[in-house]
Scaffold this motif. Structure first.
Motif, PDB file in Angstrom:
ATOM      1  N   ASP A 132       0.988  -1.247   0.144  1.00  0.00           N
ATOM      2  CA  ASP A 132      -0.003   0.132   0.231  1.00  0.00           C
ATOM      3  C   ASP A 132       0.985   1.397   0.024  1.00  0.00           C
ATOM      4  O   ASP A 132       0.345   2.244  -0.527  1.00  0.00           O
ATOM      5  CB  ASP A 132      -0.957  -0.025   1.223  1.00  0.00           C
ATOM      6  N   ARG A 133       1.901   1.401   0.777  1.00  0.00           N
ATOM      7  CA  ARG A 133       2.842   2.243   0.478  1.00  0.00           C
ATOM      8  C   ARG A 133       4.451   1.735   1.100  1.00  0.00           C
ATOM      9  O   ARG A 133       4.397   0.979   1.895  1.00  0.00           O
ATOM     10  CB  ARG A 133       2.662   3.459   1.558  1.00  0.00           C
ATOM     11  N   GLY A 134       5.386   2.113   0.138  1.00  0.00           N
ATOM     12  CA  GLY A 134       6.740   1.652   0.352  1.00  0.00           C
ATOM     13  C   GLY A 134       7.374   2.167   1.610  1.00  0.00           C
ATOM     14  O   GLY A 134       7.125   3.579   1.916  1.00  0.00           O
ATOM     15  N   ARG A 135       7.742   1.580   2.515  1.00  0.00           N
ATOM     16  CA  ARG A 135       8.483   1.631   3.848  1.00  0.00           C
ATOM     17  C   ARG A 135       9.723   1.400   4.004  1.00  0.00           C
ATOM     18  O   ARG A 135      10.032   0.094   3.292  1.00  0.00           O
ATOM     19  CB  ARG A 135       7.632   1.258   4.813  1.00  0.00           C
ATOM     20  N   ILE A 224      -1.274   6.083   4.198  1.00  0.00           N
ATOM     21  CA  ILE A 224      -1.087   6.376   2.635  1.00  0.00           C
ATOM     22  C   ILE A 224      -1.362   7.964   2.546  1.00  0.00           C
ATOM     23  O   ILE A 224      -1.217   8.512   1.559  1.00  0.00           O
ATOM     24  CB  ILE A 224      -2.121   5.508   1.664  1.00  0.00           C
ATOM     25  N   HIS A 225      -2.138   8.372   3.832  1.00  0.00           N
ATOM     26  CA  HIS A 225      -2.203   9.733   3.679  1.00  0.00           C
ATOM     27  C   HIS A 225      -1.363  10.586   4.474  1.00  0.00           C
ATOM     28  O   HIS A 225      -1.421  11.907   4.504  1.00  0.00           O
ATOM     29  CB  HIS A 225      -3.836  10.096   4.055  1.00  0.00           C
ATOM     30  N   VAL A 226      -0.274  10.118   4.923  1.00  0.00           N
ATOM     31  CA  VAL A 226       0.693  10.835   5.615  1.00  0.00           C
ATOM     32  C   VAL A 226       1.686  11.709   4.714  1.00  0.00           C
ATOM     33  O   VAL A 226       1.945  11.085   3.385  1.00  0.00           O
ATOM     34  CB  VAL A 226       1.856  10.077   6.398  1.00  0.00           C
ATOM     35  N   PRO A 227       1.657  12.942   4.540  1.00  0.00           N
ATOM     36  CA  PRO A 227       2.169  13.712   3.364  1.00  0.00           C
ATOM     37  C   PRO A 227       3.860  13.045   3.183  1.00  0.00           C
ATOM     38  O   PRO A 227       4.342  12.931   4.220  1.00  0.00           O
ATOM     39  CB  PRO A 227       2.365  15.180   4.088  1.00  0.00           C
ATOM     40  N   GLU A 228       4.297  13.199   2.102  1.00  0.00           N
ATOM     41  CA  GLU A 228       5.722  12.792   1.587  1.00  0.00           C
ATOM     42  C   GLU A 228       6.708  13.276   2.416  1.00  0.00           C
ATOM     43  O   GLU A 228       7.549  12.829   3.092  1.00  0.00           O
ATOM     44  CB  GLU A 228       5.898  12.547   0.293  1.00  0.00           C
ATOM     45  N   CYS A 229       6.548  14.739   2.777  1.00  0.00           N
ATOM     46  CA  CYS A 229       7.585  15.424   3.521  1.00  0.00           C
ATOM     47  C   CYS A 229       7.618  14.923   5.077  1.00  0.00           C
ATOM     48  O   CYS A 229       8.836  14.986   5.429  1.00  0.00           O
ATOM     49  CB  CYS A 229       7.393  16.889   3.164  1.00  0.00           C
ATOM     50  N   ILE A 230       6.687  14.360   5.455  1.00  0.00           N
ATOM     51  CA  ILE A 230       6.661  14.075   6.651  1.00  0.00           C
ATOM     52  C   ILE A 230       7.189  12.283   6.778  1.00  0.00           C
ATOM     53  O   ILE A 230       7.915  12.019   7.605  1.00  0.00           O
ATOM     54  CB  ILE A 230       5.261  14.178   7.551  1.00  0.00           C
ATOM     55  N   PHE A 231       6.498  11.729   5.735  1.00  0.00           N
ATOM     56  CA  PHE A 231       6.864  10.289   5.858  1.00  0.00           C
ATOM     57  C   PHE A 231       8.172   9.922   5.736  1.00  0.00           C
ATOM     58  O   PHE A 231       8.326   8.938   6.073  1.00  0.00           O
ATOM     59  CB  PHE A 231       5.774   9.842   4.510  1.00  0.00           C
ATOM     60  N   ARG A 233      10.557  11.172   6.884  1.00  0.00           N
ATOM     61  CA  ARG A 233      11.384  11.196   8.138  1.00  0.00           C
ATOM     62  C   ARG A 233      11.228  10.248   9.112  1.00  0.00           C
ATOM     63  O   ARG A 233      11.532  10.048  10.107  1.00  0.00           O
ATOM     64  CB  ARG A 233      11.091  12.575   8.829  1.00  0.00           C
ATOM     65  N   LEU A 234       9.923   9.486   8.878  1.00  0.00           N
ATOM     66  CA  LEU A 234       9.652   8.280   9.741  1.00  0.00           C
ATOM     67  C   LEU A 234      10.396   7.125   9.656  1.00  0.00           C
ATOM     68  O   LEU A 234      10.930   6.801   8.413  1.00  0.00           O
ATOM     69  CB  LEU A 234       8.070   7.977   9.428  1.00  0.00           C
ATOM     70  N   ARG A 235      10.390   6.123  10.624  1.00  0.00           N
ATOM     71  CA  ARG A 235      11.282   5.000  10.845  1.00  0.00           C
ATOM     72  C   ARG A 235      10.248   3.915  10.728  1.00  0.00           C
ATOM     73  O   ARG A 235      10.147   3.301  11.830  1.00  0.00           O
ATOM     74  CB  ARG A 235      12.262   4.793  11.852  1.00  0.00           C
ATOM     75  N   LEU A 236       9.531   3.788   9.728  1.00  0.00           N
ATOM     76  CA  LEU A 236       8.439   2.512   9.473  1.00  0.00           C
ATOM     77  C   LEU A 236       8.926   1.311   8.750  1.00  0.00           C
ATOM     78  O   LEU A 236       9.694   1.609   8.055  1.00  0.00           O
ATOM     79  CB  LEU A 236       7.196   3.150   8.943  1.00  0.00           C
TER      80      LEU A 236
END
Ligand SMILES: NC(=O)c1ccc[n+]([C@@H]2O[C@H](COP(=O)([O-])OP(=O)(O)OC[C@H]3O[C@@H](n4cnc5c(N)ncnc54)[C@H](OP(=O)(O)O)[C@@H]3O)[C@@H](O)[C@H]2O)c1
Length: 236
Positions: A132-135, A224-231, A233-236
């Motif tokens: 659903d989203r690349g992590r 999937i709705h977390v903005p890319e500029c925040i996403f 920076r996350l360690r998921l």
């Protein structure tokens, strides 16, 4: 009623075993296809003894694309439904893509052409919320599953006019040998039997995408709705 056969590719996966048992419990006969033939033979005997259904065992390697058609054609009686369950989270980049994406798509293109011609059948593909989203933690596996999810969506559109259902399964964490080394949160983790029940309840009902535990639909909606500029920076 004539005998109903389900073909299971990757039939040694723990989810596939549970699904095969669920279908066999409802009287379906099962074509079991995978690499470990000894394990397939054991499960084949188990299905016959427990549920009194017919079974057949077939060698299938997702990476041996040239052999897929022969394997599928050898499935007699012809299956009314197909489940693609194989997958891997380990291996190098070519292996991850070859098994999780190319192998799955290659065999399903053969199945789809046959079902289209026969005007009957259903297809179940086990993809993943990882697509659903690349992590950063699993984006190679996740991108192969993203491709598989997109493929199943297109296949669903293609086969809809022919009355053939395509179900995309996103199990979320599931307690199988694939995740045996991981410390999974119990509340968010399904059992293979839960996956099998959910699949059984969904086939033939014109369902499209199945999140086995509803919580995963909400989690992924958020992710999937977390903005890319925040996403990023996350360690998921
Ligand atoms: N477990 C989870 O948390 C989870 C979550 C989301 C999605 N999934 C997906 O759900 C599906 C089932 O997973 P599972 O956890 O039940 O898996 P599993 O118990 O680890 O079994 C995976 C199976 O894939 C088969 N396989 C691997 N490479 C293959 C190849 N080249 N050709 C043919 N078969 C091959 C193996 O068959 P052999 O034993 O015959 O070699 C193995 O038994 C997979 O697509 C997986 O990606 C799993």
């Amino acid at each position: 009623m004539s005998e109903r056969w389900l073909a299971v590719f990757g039939a040694n996966s723990d989810m596939a075993v549970a699904c095969a048992r669920r279908f066999a419990c409802e009287g379906w006969s099962i074509h079991l296809a995978s690499r470990d033939l000894a394990a397939l033979e054991r499960e084949s005997a188990n299905l016959t003894v427990r549920f009194g259904v017919n079974t057949a065992v077939h060698y299938f390697d997702a990476r041996e694309y040239a052999d897929h058609e022969t394997c599928y054609r050898s499935m007699q009686p012809e299956p009314r439904g197909v489940l693609v369950a194989f997958g891997t989270m380990s291996g190098d980049v070519p292996e991850l893509i070859a098994v999780n994406f190319t192998g799955a798509v290659n065999v399903l293109e053969i199945v789809a052409a046959d079902f289209e011609k026969r005007g009957t059948g259903f297809i179940v593909g086990i993809s993943s919320v990882a697509g659903d989203r690349g992590r950063q933690s699993n984006y190679l596996y996740g991108s192969a599953k993203a491709g598989f999810t997109a493929y199943l969506s297109g296949l669903r559109q293609r086969l809809y006019p022919h009355g053939i259902d395509v179900l995309t399964v996103k199990p979320g964490f599931t307690a199988t040998k694939m995740t045996a080394d991981l410390d999974l949160p119990v509340a968010m983790t399904a059992t293979p039997a839960e996956v099998a029940d959910a699949v059984w309840r969904s086939v033939g009902k014109r369902r499209h995408v199945l999140y086995v535990k509803a919580i995963w639909r909400l989690i992924m909606l958020g992710i999937i709705h977390v903005p890319e500029c925040i996403f990023k920076r996350l360690r998921l």
